[in-house]
Write an enzyme that holds these catalytic residues in place. Structure first.
Site, short mmCIF file in Angstrom:
data_model
loop_
_atom_site.label_atom_id
_atom_site.label_comp_id
_atom_site.label_asym_id
_atom_site.label_seq_id
_atom_site.Cartn_x
_atom_site.Cartn_y
_atom_site.Cartn_z
CB SER A 172 -0.75 -0.02 0.93
OG SER A 172 -1.24 1.33 1.30
CE1 TYR A 210 -4.47 -2.04 5.10
CE2 TYR A 210 -3.66 0.15 5.39
CZ TYR A 210 -3.90 -1.21 3.95
OH TYR A 210 -4.19 -0.97 2.16
P1 NAD Z 1 -11.46 -5.90 -0.31
O1 NAD Z 1 -11.89 -5.94 1.33
O2 NAD Z 1 -12.34 -5.80 -0.87
O3 NAD Z 1 -10.45 -7.18 -0.37
C1 NAD Z 1 -9.77 -8.28 1.02
C2 NAD Z 1 -9.96 -9.76 0.82
O4 NAD Z 1 -9.56 -10.37 1.54
C3 NAD Z 1 -11.54 -9.87 1.03
O5 NAD Z 1 -11.30 -11.23 -0.61
C4 NAD Z 1 -11.62 -11.01 2.96
O6 NAD Z 1 -12.77 -12.29 1.85
C5 NAD Z 1 -10.45 -11.19 2.16
N1 NAD Z 1 -9.57 -11.27 3.49
C6 NAD Z 1 -10.12 -10.82 5.21
N2 NAD Z 1 -9.58 -11.25 6.23
C7 NAD Z 1 -9.15 -12.48 5.05
C8 NAD Z 1 -9.38 -13.81 5.84
N3 NAD Z 1 -8.97 -13.40 7.62
N4 NAD Z 1 -8.30 -14.75 5.12
C9 NAD Z 1 -9.06 -14.97 4.72
N5 NAD Z 1 -8.60 -14.23 3.40
C10 NAD Z 1 -10.02 -12.50 3.80
O7 NAD Z 1 -10.47 -4.90 -0.15
P2 NAD Z 1 -9.21 -4.57 -0.99
O8 NAD Z 1 -9.35 -3.06 -1.38
O9 NAD Z 1 -9.24 -5.38 -2.95
O10 NAD Z 1 -8.03 -5.44 -0.78
C11 NAD Z 1 -7.04 -6.17 -0.66
C12 NAD Z 1 -5.46 -5.82 -0.19
O11 NAD Z 1 -5.10 -4.69 -1.49
C13 NAD Z 1 -5.29 -5.55 0.51
O12 NAD Z 1 -4.47 -5.69 1.22
C14 NAD Z 1 -4.98 -4.29 1.28
O13 NAD Z 1 -4.28 -3.45 2.37
C15 NAD Z 1 -4.57 -3.58 -0.26
N6 NAD Z 1 -5.00 -2.36 -0.66
C16 NAD Z 1 -6.46 -1.83 -1.11
C17 NAD Z 1 -6.30 -0.20 -0.96
C18 NAD Z 1 -7.24 0.34 -1.63
O14 NAD Z 1 -7.51 1.32 -1.88
N7 NAD Z 1 -8.06 -0.83 -1.56
C19 NAD Z 1 -5.48 0.58 -1.59
C20 NAD Z 1 -3.83 -0.22 -1.59
C21 NAD Z 1 -3.60 -1.31 -0.62
#
Ligand code: NAD
Length: 261
Positions: free
Chosen positions: A143, A156
Site C-alpha cells: 500500500s 495497517y
Molecule cells: P477487499 O475488502 O475488497 O478484499 C479483501 C479480501 O481479503 C476479501 O476477499 C476478503 O474476504 C479477504 N479477507 C479478509 N480477511 C481474510 C482472512 N482472514 N482470510 C482470508 N481472506 C480474508 O479489499 P481490497 O481493497 O481489494 O484489498 C486487497 C488488498 O489491497 C489488501 O491487502 C489491502 O490492504 C490492499 N490495498 C487496498 C487499497 C485500496 O484502496 N482498496 C489500497 C492499498 C492497498
C-alpha cells in the site's frame, strides 16, 4: 513466459483487488486458487465465471489468513490439485481506523496476522516448490501506507511497512533461484475495503461522506482519481512476465502520485 502452464494462488481474492488479479491471471491462461470470505453463492459465482470465461481451472480455498495451519493447508491442497504453485499473491487485508489509545488490542493482532504474518506463512509454504522448479513469482499487495503513514491506521501502516521489509528480505534470499518477490503499493483503489472505511472515518474525523472522499482519501492523491483494480492486476501480470525477471525486491507505487509528494 506465458502463464498457461502455471498455477497462481491469490489470497483475499473473493473481492476487490485480489479478484481482479485472479481474473487477470486466468485471462493469461493460469489455473487459479481464489481465497477469502463472503457469501457462498457469490464466491461460487466468481469461481465458476473464471472457469467459464477463461477456460482454466479455478479452485476456492476458505483458509483464514489469520491461521498459519490453514494457510499451509491451502498451499498443500493447491499443490496437490494442480501440481505446483508458481505464483503467490499475498493480498488478503483488512483495515481498522481508530486512535492508538482506543485501538482494540484484538484488532491490532488480527491486522498484523492477516496483513503481514500470513504472507510469511504462505511464502514459507511455497518457496521449497518454487526453488525445486527453478521459477516463481511472489507479489505482495502492500500500500502507499508501506511508505508513508496516516493517522488512526496504526496497525495497517505498521503491517504494510512490515510487508515492504519482508518483500526485500525474501527477494534477496531468492535472488539466484529465478524467483522474484515484489510488492505493489496502491494508493486509494475503489473497492469494498475503501467503501467500508468511509463511515469510521466520518465518525473519527467528524466529516460528511463527500468530505471523506474528496478531502481525506483523494486529498493526497494528486491525480484526484481512484486507482482501478484492473490497473493493479495489469501490473501483477507484468511482474509474472519475462520482461520483469530482473525486477525483484521492488516496492512499486501505483498511487496517482501520492508518495511523490
Ligand atoms: P477487499 O475488502 O475488497 O478484499 C479483501 C479480501 O481479503 C476479501 O476477499 C476478503 O474476504 C479477504 N479477507 C479478509 N480477511 C481474510 C482472512 N482472514 N482470510 C482470508 N481472506 C480474508 O479489499 P481490497 O481493497 O481489494 O484489498 C486487497 C488488498 O489491497 C489488501 O491487502 C489491502 O490492504 C490492499 N490495498 C487496498 C487499497 C485500496 O484502496 N482498496 C489500497 C492499498 C492497498
Amino acid at each position: 513466459m506465458s502463464l498457461k502452464t502455471k498455477t497462481a494462488v491469490v489470497t483475499g481474492s473473493t473481492s476487490g483487488i485480489g479478484l481482479a488479479i485472479a481474473r487477470a491471471f486466468a485471462a493469461e491462461g493460469a489455473n487459479v486458487v481464489i481465497n477469502g470470505f463472503g457469501k457462498a453463492d457469490d464466491i461460487e459465482a466468481a469461481r465458476s465465471a473464471i472457469e467459464a470465461e477463461y477456460g482454466v481451472r479455478a479452485h476456492y480455498s476458505n483458509a483464514d489468513m489469520s491461521k498459519p495451519a490453514e494457510i499451509e493447508t491451502m498451499i498443500n491442497e493447491a499443490d496437490k490439485a494442480f501440481g505446483s504453485v508458481d505464483v503467490l499473491v499475498n493480498n488478503a487485508g483488512i483495515q481498522f481506523v481508530s486512535a492508538i489509545e482506543e485501538f482494540p488490542a484484538e484488532k491490532w493482532e488480527q491486522i498484523v496476522a492477516i496483513n503481514l504474518s500470513s504472507a510469511f506463512y504462505a511464502m514459507k509454504a511455497v518457496i521449497p516448490g518454487m526453488k525445486a522448479r527453478g521459477w516463481g513469482r511472489i507479489i505482495n499487495t502492500a500500500s502507499a501506507h508501506s511508505l508513508v503513514a496516516s493517522p488512526f491506521k496504526s496497525a495497517y501502516v505498521a503491517a504494510k511497512h512490515g510487508i515492504a521489509g519482508l518483500t526485500k528480505t525474501a527477494a534477496l534470499e531468492l535472488a539466484t533461484h529465478k524467483i522474484t518477490v515484489n510488492c505493489i503499493s496502491p494508493g486509494y483503489v475503489w473497492t469494498p475495503l475503501v467503501e467500508a472505511q468511509i463511515p469510521d472515518t466520518m465518525r473519527v474525523r467528524g466529516l460528511t461522506k463527500e468530505q471523506v472522499i474528496n478531502d481525506v482519501m483523494l486529498k493526497g492523491q494528486p491525480t484526484k482519481e481512484f486507482v482501478t483494480v484492473d490497473q493493479v492486476a495489469a501490473l501483477a501480470v507484468f511482474l509474472c512476465s519475462d520482461g520483469a525477471s530482473q525486477m525483484t525486491g521492488a516496492n512499486l507505487s501505483m498511487d496517482g502520485g501520492w508518495t511523490a509528494q
